[in-house]
Scaffold this motif. Structure first.
Motif, PDB file in Angstrom:
ATOM      1  N   ALA A  95     -32.520  -8.200 -17.235  1.00  0.00           N
ATOM      2  CA  ALA A  95     -33.570  -7.206 -17.472  1.00  0.00           C
ATOM      3  C   ALA A  95     -34.405  -7.579 -18.691  1.00  0.00           C
ATOM      4  O   ALA A  95     -35.635  -7.442 -18.693  1.00  0.00           O
ATOM      5  N   ALA A  96     -33.743  -8.072 -19.752  1.00  0.00           N
ATOM      6  CA  ALA A  96     -34.468  -8.442 -20.968  1.00  0.00           C
ATOM      7  C   ALA A  96     -35.395  -9.627 -20.720  1.00  0.00           C
ATOM      8  O   ALA A  96     -36.534  -9.659 -21.215  1.00  0.00           O
ATOM      9  N   ILE A  97     -34.923 -10.616 -19.945  1.00  0.00           N
ATOM     10  CA  ILE A  97     -35.764 -11.772 -19.628  1.00  0.00           C
ATOM     11  C   ILE A  97     -36.977 -11.353 -18.812  1.00  0.00           C
ATOM     12  O   ILE A  97     -38.108 -11.749 -19.097  1.00  0.00           O
ATOM     13  N   CYS A  98     -36.735 -10.535 -17.785  1.00  0.00           N
ATOM     14  CA  CYS A  98     -37.854 -10.044 -16.960  1.00  0.00           C
ATOM     15  C   CYS A  98     -38.833  -9.233 -17.798  1.00  0.00           C
ATOM     16  O   CYS A  98     -40.056  -9.350 -17.642  1.00  0.00           O
ATOM     17  N   GLY A  99     -38.300  -8.414 -18.700  1.00  0.00           N
ATOM     18  CA  GLY A  99     -39.167  -7.618 -19.566  1.00  0.00           C
ATOM     19  C   GLY A  99     -40.014  -8.481 -20.476  1.00  0.00           C
ATOM     20  O   GLY A  99     -41.203  -8.202 -20.689  1.00  0.00           O
ATOM     21  N   PHE A 102     -42.757 -10.103 -18.402  1.00  0.00           N
ATOM     22  CA  PHE A 102     -43.768  -9.104 -18.040  1.00  0.00           C
ATOM     23  C   PHE A 102     -44.702  -8.803 -19.215  1.00  0.00           C
ATOM     24  O   PHE A 102     -45.926  -8.846 -19.074  1.00  0.00           O
ATOM     25  N   VAL A 103     -44.123  -8.521 -20.370  1.00  0.00           N
ATOM     26  CA  VAL A 103     -44.955  -8.162 -21.528  1.00  0.00           C
ATOM     27  C   VAL A 103     -45.646  -9.393 -22.099  1.00  0.00           C
ATOM     28  O   VAL A 103     -46.813  -9.333 -22.499  1.00  0.00           O
ATOM     29  N   GLY A 104     -44.933 -10.548 -22.106  1.00  0.00           N
ATOM     30  CA  GLY A 104     -45.505 -11.770 -22.666  1.00  0.00           C
ATOM     31  C   GLY A 104     -46.706 -12.279 -21.907  1.00  0.00           C
ATOM     32  O   GLY A 104     -47.600 -12.910 -22.480  1.00  0.00           O
ATOM     33  N   ALA A 156     -52.399 -18.087 -17.417  1.00  0.00           N
ATOM     34  CA  ALA A 156     -51.698 -19.355 -17.202  1.00  0.00           C
ATOM     35  C   ALA A 156     -51.037 -19.857 -18.475  1.00  0.00           C
ATOM     36  O   ALA A 156     -49.877 -20.298 -18.456  1.00  0.00           O
ATOM     37  N   PHE A 157     -51.734 -19.780 -19.598  1.00  0.00           N
ATOM     38  CA  PHE A 157     -51.166 -20.305 -20.841  1.00  0.00           C
ATOM     39  C   PHE A 157     -50.157 -19.350 -21.455  1.00  0.00           C
ATOM     40  O   PHE A 157     -49.216 -19.798 -22.128  1.00  0.00           O
ATOM     41  N   SER A 158     -50.309 -18.061 -21.258  1.00  0.00           N
ATOM     42  CA  SER A 158     -49.268 -17.143 -21.732  1.00  0.00           C
ATOM     43  C   SER A 158     -47.990 -17.360 -20.937  1.00  0.00           C
ATOM     44  O   SER A 158     -46.884 -17.346 -21.496  1.00  0.00           O
ATOM     45  N   LEU A 159     -48.113 -17.610 -19.628  1.00  0.00           N
ATOM     46  CA  LEU A 159     -46.931 -17.909 -18.818  1.00  0.00           C
ATOM     47  C   LEU A 159     -46.288 -19.217 -19.277  1.00  0.00           C
ATOM     48  O   LEU A 159     -45.057 -19.311 -19.382  1.00  0.00           O
ATOM     49  N   ALA A 207     -48.400 -14.567 -26.331  1.00  0.00           N
ATOM     50  CA  ALA A 207     -47.004 -14.686 -25.906  1.00  0.00           C
ATOM     51  C   ALA A 207     -46.077 -14.776 -27.116  1.00  0.00           C
ATOM     52  O   ALA A 207     -45.001 -14.154 -27.131  1.00  0.00           O
ATOM     53  N   TYR A 208     -46.480 -15.528 -28.132  1.00  0.00           N
ATOM     54  CA  TYR A 208     -45.667 -15.614 -29.341  1.00  0.00           C
ATOM     55  C   TYR A 208     -45.627 -14.279 -30.081  1.00  0.00           C
ATOM     56  O   TYR A 208     -44.600 -13.920 -30.675  1.00  0.00           O
ATOM     57  N   ALA A 209     -46.733 -13.540 -30.072  1.00  0.00           N
ATOM     58  CA  ALA A 209     -46.753 -12.222 -30.712  1.00  0.00           C
ATOM     59  C   ALA A 209     -45.761 -11.278 -30.037  1.00  0.00           C
ATOM     60  O   ALA A 209     -45.055 -10.514 -30.693  1.00  0.00           O
ATOM     61  N   VAL A 210     -45.698 -11.349 -28.708  1.00  0.00           N
ATOM     62  CA  VAL A 210     -44.735 -10.532 -27.971  1.00  0.00           C
ATOM     63  C   VAL A 210     -43.316 -10.962 -28.322  1.00  0.00           C
ATOM     64  O   VAL A 210     -42.425 -10.126 -28.505  1.00  0.00           O
ATOM     65  N   ARG A 211     -43.093 -12.287 -28.424  1.00  0.00           N
ATOM     66  CA  ARG A 211     -41.765 -12.773 -28.829  1.00  0.00           C
ATOM     67  C   ARG A 211     -41.380 -12.226 -30.208  1.00  0.00           C
ATOM     68  O   ARG A 211     -40.247 -11.803 -30.435  1.00  0.00           O
ATOM     69  N   GLN A 212     -42.345 -12.207 -31.133  1.00  0.00           N
ATOM     70  CA  GLN A 212     -42.078 -11.661 -32.463  1.00  0.00           C
ATOM     71  C   GLN A 212     -41.745 -10.167 -32.401  1.00  0.00           C
ATOM     72  O   GLN A 212     -40.910  -9.676 -33.156  1.00  0.00           O
TER      73      GLN A 212
END
Length: 232
Positions: A95-99, A102-104, A156-159, A207-212
């Protein structure tokens, strides 16, 4: 970006953010001078491979990423509530990976959608000698004035960044896939080079901001000695 354990890509930090932003603005301004010639050249010379680019450009749409991942997140979360301990841990991780996916992908794509409508830059089809740089800001219904940044390139680049963060060994295939999608937008006459460049940067940084954000919440990732790794 290759070292996905770093907090930010491109050497971004509190000290470097201003010079990097200035450098990005200068690069976009310089690339603008080549926008129309490159756009014309790409459309004219890539005629034999246009069917390929029509096919690959569809993968820059976010639906095929967001719908399965939100379903996966919901399914994993529900399983984590009702299953035994071992299955519960696996379901919660899934679930965490999918989340994160999705957000990233979804958040940078949403940002691109709002920015392109707010800025209202004309697509290549609107170009004329008299008005080489045309804008209709805040014209939310005018598709032909939604060029900057490219939503497909952002997605594409966020993925690609999300995949690199989760599975670093998949970085190069993911990057190649993202580059092909971004180039397809120029070949098909939908965007200028500056549009896909801005979309690529927005996608990666987003994507990095979401990771943070996930690190700050203790979701999926942890930070140790300035390096970010996925929780086991």
């Amino acid at each position: 970006m290759i070292d996905s354990s770093k907090p930010w890509p491109f050497g971004l930090s509190r000290r470097s953010v201003l010079p990097i932003l200035i450098g990005f603005a200068v690069a976009i301004a310089a690339l603008y001078l080549l926008d129309h010639p490159i756009s014309q050249w790409a459309q004219e010379t890539a005629q034999p491979v246009r069917p390929f680019f029509r096919w690959i450009t569809r993968w820059g749409e976010s639906d095929w990423i967001l719908i399965p991942t939100v379903v996966g997140w919901l399914g994993g979360w529900l399983l984590s509530l009702v299953t035994r301990e071992r299955v519960k841990l696996v379901a919660a991780q899934f679930a965490a990976i999918c989340g994160f996916i999705f957000v990233g992908v979804g958040l940078p794509s949403l940002a691109a959608t709002l920015l392109k409508r707010a800025l209202g830059r004309g697509r290549p089809e609107t170009w004329t000698v008299e008005a080489p740089l045309s804008f209709q800001p805040m014209n939310w219904g005018a598709w032909e004035y939604q060029s900057f940044p490219s939503g497909h390139a952002t997605t594409a680049f966020s993925l690609a960044a999300v995949i690199a963060i989760l599975w670093p060994r998949a970085f190069w295939p993911a990057l190649l896939f993202a580059v092909l999608i971004a180039v397809s937008r120029v070949v098909l006459g939908e965007h200028y080079p500056t549009d896909i460049t801005a979309g690529a940067v927005l996608g990666v940084v987003g994507a990095y901001a979401v990771r943070q954000l996930f690190v700050a919440r203790g979701w999926l990732f942890e930070s140790t000695d300035g390096r970010i790794t996925r929780r086991a």
